[in-house]
Design an enzyme around this catalytic site. Sequence first.
Site, short mmCIF file in Angstrom:
data_model
loop_
_atom_site.label_atom_id
_atom_site.label_comp_id
_atom_site.label_asym_id
_atom_site.label_seq_id
_atom_site.Cartn_x
_atom_site.Cartn_y
_atom_site.Cartn_z
N SER A 148 0.83 -1.19 0.00
CA SER A 148 0.00 0.00 0.00
C SER A 148 0.88 1.26 0.00
O SER A 148 1.74 1.41 -0.86
CB SER A 148 -0.98 -0.02 1.18
OG SER A 148 -1.99 0.96 1.03
N ASP A 161 -7.71 -2.78 -7.99
CA ASP A 161 -7.23 -2.48 -6.64
C ASP A 161 -8.35 -1.85 -5.81
O ASP A 161 -8.87 -0.78 -6.11
CB ASP A 161 -6.04 -1.52 -6.72
CG ASP A 161 -5.38 -1.29 -5.38
OD1 ASP A 161 -6.02 -0.68 -4.50
OD2 ASP A 161 -4.23 -1.73 -5.20
N HIS A 203 -6.33 -5.76 -2.26
CA HIS A 203 -5.33 -4.74 -1.96
C HIS A 203 -4.37 -5.33 -0.93
O HIS A 203 -4.79 -5.71 0.16
CB HIS A 203 -5.98 -3.48 -1.40
CG HIS A 203 -5.02 -2.35 -1.14
ND1 HIS A 203 -4.48 -1.59 -2.16
CD2 HIS A 203 -4.51 -1.85 0.00
CE1 HIS A 203 -3.68 -0.67 -1.65
NE2 HIS A 203 -3.67 -0.81 -0.34
#
Length: 798
Positions: free
Chosen positions: A578, A676, A743
Amino acid sequence: MIRRTGITRPWPALVIVVLVLAGSCCFVESEPAADEAVVKGARRRRRAAAAAPPVTMVPITILRSAVDQGAVCMDGTPPAFHFDPGSGAGNNSWIVNLEGGGWCNNVRACQFRKTSRRGSSDLMEKEIPFAGIMSNSPADNPDFYNWNRANGFYFRGQRIWDATIRHLLSIGMASANQVLLSGCSAGGLAAILHCDEFRAFFPPSTTVKCLADAGLFLDAYVHALSVDVSGGRSLRSYYSDIVAMQSVAPNLPPTCTNQLDATSCFFPQNLIDGIQTPIFLLNAAYDAWQIQESLAPNAADPSGAWRACKFNRSACNASQMKFLQDFRDQMVASVSGFSNSKSNGLFVNSCFAHCQSELPATWNNAPGGSPAIQNKGIAKSVGDWYFDRAEGLAQKTGCCCCAEVSPSPAEADVLGGGAAGGPRRRRAASVMVPITILKSAVDEGAVCMDGTPPAYHLDPGSGAGKNNWIVNLEGGGWCNNARTCRGTKQSGRGSSDHMDKQIPFTGIMSSSPVANPDFYSWNRVKIRYCDGGSFAGDTYDKNTGINFRGQRIWNATIRHLLSIGMASANQVLLTGCSSGGLAVILHCDEFSAFFPPGRGTTVKCLADAGLYLDAVDVSGGRSLRSYFGDIVAMQGIARTLPSACTTRLDATSCFFPQNIIDGIKTPIFLLNAAYDFIQIVLSLAPDRADPSGAWKACKSNRSSCNASQMKFLQDFRDQMVASVKGLSGSNRNGLFIDSCFAHCQSELPGTWNNPAGGSPTIQNKGIARSVGDWYFDRAEVKAIDCRYPCGKNCHNII
C-alpha cells in the site's frame, strides 16, 4: 441468577467470535542494553519458537443484513466480525470477544476515526490472528481452545451490539450450553456494560459469564481528590464528551443512572456491584494505558515531568511512585464490594500492563510466563472460575502482593527484540514479534509526527538465511491536511507511543517453511510507519506542530540495520504494501546504494499494491492527484523525490509510480490487483466524486456493478497494464497483476502462498512462487491475468 455448577471438563470445542477493537499488552523484561543485543536476543527467541504453532488467521464476515436495522459503522458501512468455529466437545460452547481500541470524543477525532478501520468495515483487516484466550491451541489455551470463538466490532453502537449478537444466535449460539462474553480495553468496558444484556439473550439453563480485561477504567482520585497529575479530571472530561456526543446515556444500566449522572455510569467502578451475571475482572493495578492517558496525559503534564516515568517505571521518583501506589490502592478499593460475591472472579496483578488475555505470553502460564498470583496464572485462574473448579481466592487475596512480571508497554527498548542487558526472563515462543524503539534516531531529527522515536520489529534469521534480510516498509495511508494529520499524530501511524508492542509476521514475513518457503529463515524486519508520507517527507509544520520526517526515519533506520548485521548481507529484499509499496518504489535505488557493488550483495525490491495511478474518477476529476498534491506540498516531499523524474515533471506527478518505475535501476517486482480495492474506493469513486451514491453499492460489492460501471473498472485495469509496459521490458524486473478486487497480497497467508492459503494464480503459479522464481532467477516472471472474471483463487475484498 441460575448458574450451572459442577463443570470440571475444559471447553474442548470452542466457538470464538471476535468483535474487534485492539488493545496493547506487554511483557516483563530487564534493563535496556546495547543495540548489538537486538539480533542475539531475538535469535534465542527464534530457536525457542521453532516448534511453536502458528497463530490462526481468521477471516472477516461483513454483516450486511445489519444495515436494515440501522446497525452501521461510523461511515455507514456494515458491521463485521471474525468467527473460528468450535469442534468436538466445544461445539456448543461460545466465546464472544468485543474488540477494544479507544474512543472518539469530538468532531475532529470522530471524523478521523471514521476514515480508519475503527470506523469503517471497508478499511478493516480481512484476516486477524486469534491468540491468547482466542487461540485454538490446546497448549496455549487449554480450557477454551475448541470453543466457537467470535471477535466482532464494538464501538459501533448499541444497534451493532444487538444486531451482531442476534445474528450469532441465529447461526448456532442460541443452542449453546456455555458462553463467555469477553473484551479488552474499550472492549473490556463494553463487556461490563453489556454483561447482563448478554445474559438475557439465553435461557436459564445456559451457563453465561463475562470476562472484562483491562476494562476497569477509574474515575481516579488521589488523596481524596478525583484528579490527574495536574489536579484536573482528564478521563472524566473525556468520557463526558463521549457520553454526550454519542448519546450513550439511554443505553447505560438504569440501576446506575437512577442514582448517578450518565458520565459516572460510564465508569465501571459505579457499575460492577450491580451486575447480576457472574463476571471476572482481569486488570493490571498499574494499568499502563490509564497511567499514560488518564493520570498523566500530555495535556495535564505540559512540562513533561511525567514523560520518563509513564514510559519507564524505573525513571519514576518517589513522589511519582506514591501517586501510582495511591492509584493502585483505589483500584483495589473499587472492587471490594464486587469481590464479596462468590459468583465473581478477580485477578488484579501488580504489573505495568494493559490487556493480558489475548496474547499468548501473558495468557497462559506454562507456555508464556503469564503473571501469577499464588502460583496460578491468568488462564488457569479464569478457567477455575468459569468451571467452578475453585472460587479463585488467589485472585482475591493475592492482588496486593503480586510479583511484577510485566513492564510498562512504552518501555520499547526492553521489549523482546529491543536493546537488552543483564539477566533476561525468557519467554515462550510466539510468532508475535516485539517492537524496538530506535531512540538514537532522534538525534538525527528522525522522529514520528508527534516527535517520538521511530520503531521497527525484527525476527532474526537462522541457518542458511542468517545473512539474508527482508526489510518491510509498513503501509497505512497518508494524511494531507491539518485535520487529518492531527488525527494521525495521535495514533499508531503518527506516534511510537501508540504502536502495538507486538505484531504478527505472516505471508512473506512468516517464519514457517510451509507458508513462506523461500524467505522463512531470513532476517525479517518491519519498519513502522509514523510519518504520513510514505517515508518521503522532510519538514516541520509550525502551524500544527507536526513533524514530517519520513525521509530521515528511512535513512536512520536503514543505517541502524546495517550496523547490526545487514551490511554483511548476501541477499536483501525491500518490500512494502500500500503506502509502504509506494515507499518501496520511491526508495528502491536508494536502498541499493547502501550496499557497495564490490560486496556482491543481491539487492531487489518488491512493491505490493503500490502502483497508484493518476486516474480520472467517476465525476471526471482527479481525486487522487488532488490528494497527492496536498501531501507533497504539506510534507516537503518534492526535494526527496527521484531527480530523474522531477527534472521532467512536477513533484505531484513524481509521487505517482507510473512516472517513476521506468527509471528504477534496481531490479523490482510489482505485485498488484488490477482492480485495486483501495483505488476503487478512494481514487476512482470516493464519496466526494459520487455525491448521489450511484457507486456506493458497486464499490462495496462487485456483483452490484452495472455494465457502465464494469466498463469503467475494466478501463482502469487496462490503464494499469499499460503503465507497466516499459518496466516489463527489462528481464531483471518481475510482474504479477491478477484480476482480483483486492489490496495487499504479500503479507497475508491466504493470498501469499498457493499450497497454504489458496493464493491467486496466473498460469498455475501463485504469488509466493512467482516472487521466489524472480528473486532467485529460477524463471522470468511477467504475469498479467486476463480481465475479470477470469482470475483464479482470488480473495476478493468486494
